[in-house]
Design a protein around this motif. Sequence first.
Motif, PDB file in Angstrom:
ATOM      1  N   ASN A 274       0.852  -1.194   0.000  1.00  0.00           N
ATOM      2  CA  ASN A 274       0.000   0.000   0.000  1.00  0.00           C
ATOM      3  C   ASN A 274       0.889   1.246   0.000  1.00  0.00           C
ATOM      4  O   ASN A 274       0.602   2.237  -0.662  1.00  0.00           O
TER       5      ASN A 274
ATOM      6  N   GLU B 227       3.040   1.342  -3.506  1.00  0.00           N
ATOM      7  CA  GLU B 227       2.236   1.745  -4.658  1.00  0.00           C
ATOM      8  C   GLU B 227       1.859   3.224  -4.564  1.00  0.00           C
ATOM      9  O   GLU B 227       1.689   3.891  -5.583  1.00  0.00           O
ATOM     10  N   ASN B 228       1.722   3.711  -3.363  1.00  0.00           N
ATOM     11  CA  ASN B 228       1.458   5.136  -3.194  1.00  0.00           C
ATOM     12  C   ASN B 228       2.626   5.948  -3.717  1.00  0.00           C
ATOM     13  O   ASN B 228       2.458   7.000  -4.339  1.00  0.00           O
TER      14      ASN B 228
ATOM     15  N   ASP C   7       3.083   6.076  -7.484  1.00  0.00           N
ATOM     16  CA  ASP C   7       1.932   6.750  -8.101  1.00  0.00           C
ATOM     17  C   ASP C   7       1.938   8.199  -7.631  1.00  0.00           C
ATOM     18  O   ASP C   7       1.173   8.601  -6.779  1.00  0.00           O
TER      19      ASP C   7
ATOM     20  N   GLY D  99       1.013  10.737  -9.110  1.00  0.00           N
ATOM     21  CA  GLY D  99      -0.144  11.510  -9.559  1.00  0.00           C
ATOM     22  C   GLY D  99      -1.101  11.849  -8.427  1.00  0.00           C
ATOM     23  O   GLY D  99      -1.774  12.878  -8.463  1.00  0.00           O
ATOM     24  N   HIS D 100      -1.137  10.994  -7.408  1.00  0.00           N
ATOM     25  CA  HIS D 100      -2.076  11.238  -6.313  1.00  0.00           C
ATOM     26  C   HIS D 100      -1.784  12.559  -5.603  1.00  0.00           C
ATOM     27  O   HIS D 100      -2.638  13.120  -4.934  1.00  0.00           O
TER      28      HIS D 100
ATOM     29  N   LEU E  43      -4.535  14.439  -3.470  1.00  0.00           N
ATOM     30  CA  LEU E  43      -4.526  14.184  -2.022  1.00  0.00           C
ATOM     31  C   LEU E  43      -3.770  15.262  -1.259  1.00  0.00           C
ATOM     32  O   LEU E  43      -4.259  15.786  -0.257  1.00  0.00           O
TER      33      LEU E  43
ATOM     34  N   VAL F  94      -3.518   7.833   5.999  1.00  0.00           N
ATOM     35  CA  VAL F  94      -4.977   7.647   6.054  1.00  0.00           C
ATOM     36  C   VAL F  94      -5.473   6.916   4.805  1.00  0.00           C
ATOM     37  O   VAL F  94      -6.226   5.936   4.892  1.00  0.00           O
ATOM     38  N   LEU F  95      -5.014   7.350   3.643  1.00  0.00           N
ATOM     39  CA  LEU F  95      -5.530   6.733   2.418  1.00  0.00           C
ATOM     40  C   LEU F  95      -4.990   5.322   2.234  1.00  0.00           C
ATOM     41  O   LEU F  95      -5.717   4.418   1.815  1.00  0.00           O
ATOM     42  N   GLN F  96      -3.713   5.122   2.554  1.00  0.00           N
ATOM     43  CA  GLN F  96      -3.153   3.774   2.426  1.00  0.00           C
ATOM     44  C   GLN F  96      -3.862   2.798   3.368  1.00  0.00           C
ATOM     45  O   GLN F  96      -4.233   1.694   2.983  1.00  0.00           O
TER      46      GLN F  96
ATOM     47  N   GLN G  36      -7.274   1.598   2.324  1.00  0.00           N
ATOM     48  CA  GLN G  36      -7.399   0.595   1.253  1.00  0.00           C
ATOM     49  C   GLN G  36      -7.587  -0.812   1.804  1.00  0.00           C
ATOM     50  O   GLN G  36      -7.919  -1.733   1.064  1.00  0.00           O
TER      51      GLN G  36
ATOM     52  N   SER H 116      -3.734   7.009 -15.090  1.00  0.00           N
ATOM     53  CA  SER H 116      -2.920   7.588 -14.024  1.00  0.00           C
ATOM     54  C   SER H 116      -2.235   6.529 -13.174  1.00  0.00           C
ATOM     55  O   SER H 116      -1.468   6.866 -12.279  1.00  0.00           O
ATOM     56  N   ASP H 117      -2.523   5.262 -13.454  1.00  0.00           N
ATOM     57  CA  ASP H 117      -1.905   4.201 -12.653  1.00  0.00           C
ATOM     58  C   ASP H 117      -0.691   3.584 -13.333  1.00  0.00           C
ATOM     59  O   ASP H 117      -0.259   2.491 -12.958  1.00  0.00           O
TER      60      ASP H 117
ATOM     61  N   VAL I  61       1.981   2.577 -10.906  1.00  0.00           N
ATOM     62  CA  VAL I  61       1.669   1.358 -10.160  1.00  0.00           C
ATOM     63  C   VAL I  61       1.903   0.131 -11.037  1.00  0.00           C
ATOM     64  O   VAL I  61       2.467  -0.880 -10.593  1.00  0.00           O
TER      65      VAL I  61
END
Lengths: 437, 437, 437
Positions: C180, C183-184, C187, C189-190, C194, C342-344, C347, C361-362, C365
């Motif tokens: 988690n 991959e964050n 990526d 782009g988040h 975020l 929080v976001l990870q 998931q 956008s992935d 990942v």
Amino acid sequence: MSDSKAARVPSAYQKLLDELPRTGPGTRAGEMLRRYWHPVCLSEKLKDIPMAVRMLCEDLVAFRDGKGRPGLLGIRCPHRLASLEYGQVRDDGLMCSYHGWRYDAEGRCIDQPLEPRDSDLKNKIRHLWYPVQEWRGVLWTYMGPDKESPPPLQKIDVLARTDGEVKLVDGDMRNYNYLNWMENFADMGHSTVLHGLLIRDVPEELKPYNDYSIKNWTPLPLEHVETDFGMKTVSVLDTGDPEVKFVNAWSLAIPIHWRFSGIRSGFPPDFTDERQEGGGMIRIIDDTHFELIRYNLFRKGNFPGPFTFGLPSDLKGTAERKAYDKRKYSGWEGVPALEDLVLQESQGEIPDRKLEHLATSDRGVITMRRIWHQAMEDVANGKDPKGVSRTDNGSLEVDTFHGHVRVSALKIGPENMPSSRDGGGLIRDKDGKLVFA
Amino acid sequence: MSDSKAARVPSAYQKLLDELPRTGPGTRAGEMLRRYWHPVCLSEKLKDIPMAVRMLCEDLVAFRDGKGRPGLLGIRCPHRLASLEYGQVRDDGLMCSYHGWRYDAEGRCIDQPLEPRDSDLKNKIRHLWYPVQEWRGVLWTYMGPDKESPPPLQKIDVLARTDGEVKLVDGDMRNYNYLNWMENFADMGHSTVLHGLLIRDVPEELKPYNDYSIKNWTPLPLEHVETDFGMKTVSVLDTGDPEVKFVNAWSLAIPIHWRFSGIRSGFPPDFTDERQEGGGMIRIIDDTHFELIRYNLFRKGNFPGPFTFGLPSDLKGTAERKAYDKRKYSGWEGVPALEDLVLQESQGEIPDRKLEHLATSDRGVITMRRIWHQAMEDVANGKDPKGVSRTDNGSLEVDTFHGHVRVSALKIGPENMPSSRDGGGLIRDKDGKLVFA
Amino acid sequence: MSDSKAARVPSAYQKLLDELPRTGPGTRAGEMLRRYWHPVCLSEKLKDIPMAVRMLCEDLVAFRDGKGRPGLLGIRCPHRLASLEYGQVRDDGLMCSYHGWRYDAEGRCIDQPLEPRDSDLKNKIRHLWYPVQEWRGVLWTYMGPDKESPPPLQKIDVLARTDGEVKLVDGDMRNYNYLNWMENFADMGHSTVLHGLLIRDVPEELKPYNDYSIKNWTPLPLEHVETDFGMKTVSVLDTGDPEVKFVNAWSLAIPIHWRFSGIRSGFPPDFTDERQEGGGMIRIIDDTHFELIRYNLFRKGNFPGPFTFGLPSDLKGTAERKAYDKRKYSGWEGVPALEDLVLQESQGEIPDRKLEHLATSDRGVITMRRIWHQAMEDVANGKDPKGVSRTDNGSLEVDTFHGHVRVSALKIGPENMPSSRDGGGLIRDKDGKLVFA
């Protein structure tokens, strides 16, 4: 967990290792356990409120009826499965609070107040029950298939004594299998290592001996002997007088009793004859929980000093608690009861014994497993296991010798040692010097 | 848990007992439950922050968009599975905080800010959504397969009233299956036992009757009647006047509603006509959790005294809390709502109903199970279950009679009793004495 | 969780998704992970007490012998399975407190004090052990099958630096799978979504750009490049000068390292050349737990201001904490490290990736998964995976460029960017105005 070649555990022994720690109904070891009486709680703890107790993986409720008579029933009312822990004590039994079904101590349904007056439904209900006896401040039960005519209660000799005051201490709950405890006791060799890690309160005059013992990890000479009640471990140490030995016996009565007889358990440098008459028993809750109930006899001739038994209430040893020590038990060394807790718990809830590498020093453990195995076999074959007799008076007499004995009186076999009532003092050699083995 | 011979539960009934408490998607009971509207939360609790809600074993997120319109979506963003509980409220929907994918209340993906401007990927995404309605301070949802054209919301008659003030109380969370609650309500016989354990606030003049009732556990005469909305339990008590009966009806509307109409629920010694118009509903969280949402109508003619509904905030009964009482709930007796909680919870998270021994007094429970079973069958056969209509106005009218009625007006059948608006006072016989059945 | 048609995940990819997050022995991904060196703990945390550490699903104990030499052994003594967490440090190894069996750092049993003096049993015991190295304040281990001759330790370039002060911060424990996190990072782009949710501390002069960025969710131009060490993500932004670009590279070194180079990570409106030379690594505990160990180089030319890295100790963002916000993390927005947590975490412990709907956008990942997959394949085929070399000097050099670069010097490929040592200040256009892409 080991780089060693996988131990080739024979499949029958492997099966035994898996079965040994099980305590539930239908398991081979659980059925064996059900041929003995077990302590439920101290009598004083059971008052006018039903009390949930889990015994051998079964959820039960202990109660006293209005006349004070104790009973032990399955915890769920067979009507709609409400818990009898919230039942109401009535003169003649325990009433479920939900619909009023009432049971006596033998599980008979004696009232169903919401049923028609002419209904005989209650006569068809027989709730799960186990016989109970109260003896010497303890409530006992028998959970075997022959519960209607159980063997006599095994009355522990120390508890039966009237020449002193017996104190009982309950409430030492453990979160692992009861065999971790029993195997620790069957294996007295661990003491010179584990309980020798820190010895701070040795009298000055004994320090030289103690230092020697610690430095050399002198293993104790130990004999493991099968007895009528289970097994005993005997240690015979030389003294300055070749005709006199210092002897200690630690005993296990299958399946839940242990006996302790010395203040320092007879390990060097302890050659005191000062005697302790105590021990304890295990209330097996389930495969991974048990409670220790310890007892001790206080009488003239026994160790007179301040005496505590069990764990220190703060679970603290005599070792320094270092700020960076993040273990569950920090500073744990120095108190034998705590040392045993820590190591037993560290073996895991139910140790995967197939990964063990047993050695010479594990003869006590092996003896114990052999005895447990035979008892399981006996029960599976319809026989009473060791220690159960239909004809005797039900007394549980266990060898607890601790002290000096003349060589001519030495009994290392299954029979009991002579009484140690007259022993006393430290042993000194002909020159008045302290001696040890 | 019983020494009785294993109840021979027929396999079809056994299957039903296993299926009944299930609430998840794909289970027979869960599919039945999905043909009704369910409360999600009180309207006032859903503000400008997304709120995770578990409904019928599904993890969802409730939210209001920037214009205050509510929505209910699957909690995990279908893009990379981040939780929309941490999403951001936007004018037209809810935006995932991770990559900005935005959804409207119908699960349509209306923006993917990190995708190329000409991408049509968002049109291929349809997130899990359920229709919601807000009515009388409650957010409701419908989770059936026909969610695009659901049946009308079942509008509870009490909540619809405008001749008084309706108060709602939420937040009573339970850690067991919702049927423990429902079966308790379908089984009013328990009241004379469980709620009669302690009655401390009986007026002096009623004590003789109360004592009599307690001493004799007089079962209530109860009739269980299947109705359009579900079922009702009717109790008809004699009064001093042979032409007048004291009647009480308690109702369950399948699958989550209950109705309560009397201050003391019409159990002896309560012959007051003082009326309560209230009840509640269950938010089913999953198989072992639910929330109670209670409501009550306060208006002229209803019970005017201080009125609290639900559990005491300290979960304490009127019984003494004894120091040696180590149960989870000590001193629990004396408050009916707490008594019900304790007994229901004590049955277990999901009671193993195959171990039950049902009796005459369980006719209410049996009636309820039959109704639930029929609804499950209907849904499995593609039909709307009891209480669901595509053509009516969606109002949920439930019989809540409580009070005195002339014999000529008695209706024990499925039709509703006459209104009790004009009732009042205690019933006395020709000599001015209080009477009861 | 989605109303969309079930994504048709090809079965081979589906298998990969299931395998990817696994870290235990015998799993394809776990075997790949075991071909790299992993951090065990900071050197300063391992003192004179054994320390239990779980690594890649294996329970181990780290210790220093009396001479300070570190070792890493299986946590359970192979004799009777007691935990070596409660073992005693000795001059030449670690002694089990139960029976005194003593092990050196290579798992050799070097004493069994309770065994007969002539016993050679100890020579037959080899306990589980892993090689350790101490380097730059970190204890490292290698858990591969070739642990007797492991590849050289991958020495992280930043930690190796001597032209400044390296600070390490450990103890950020997470309760979800390490991927988690990875991959964050793959990526980036988040970030504009975020980490753009709340930006409160933007200097006044940058507010116009920031507002624009927020309002338009301008996606960053991102290139994902496979490299020798793993992968890097490169962002090239236009400046006022067509010959000069503002470039940022974020890197991942398979399997546990990340590198961060900019104060604001190079996202608009950050055109400062102020450099950060830092990053971190993951201590994989098991499939659902890991610890972050961050490091940063403080030297002349790097960001000189007050610098904190990692989570705020109160886990609070800059957003208002509303009283009615009942989420685990309330007011979490505004601090990037907390936003990522929080976001990870949201998931799920191990996200069910089969439910994902990947988009353009992935690409980062996807690149990362492809690299992980190839490494797993290589290991399964007996080859060393990416980043492991038997012949190099074991240094781990990772591209961390952040700053302005002339177009002629741009390197978007796997090679490293030129050093950014001489960069500085915000970029302004010919008219002295701030610029951005």
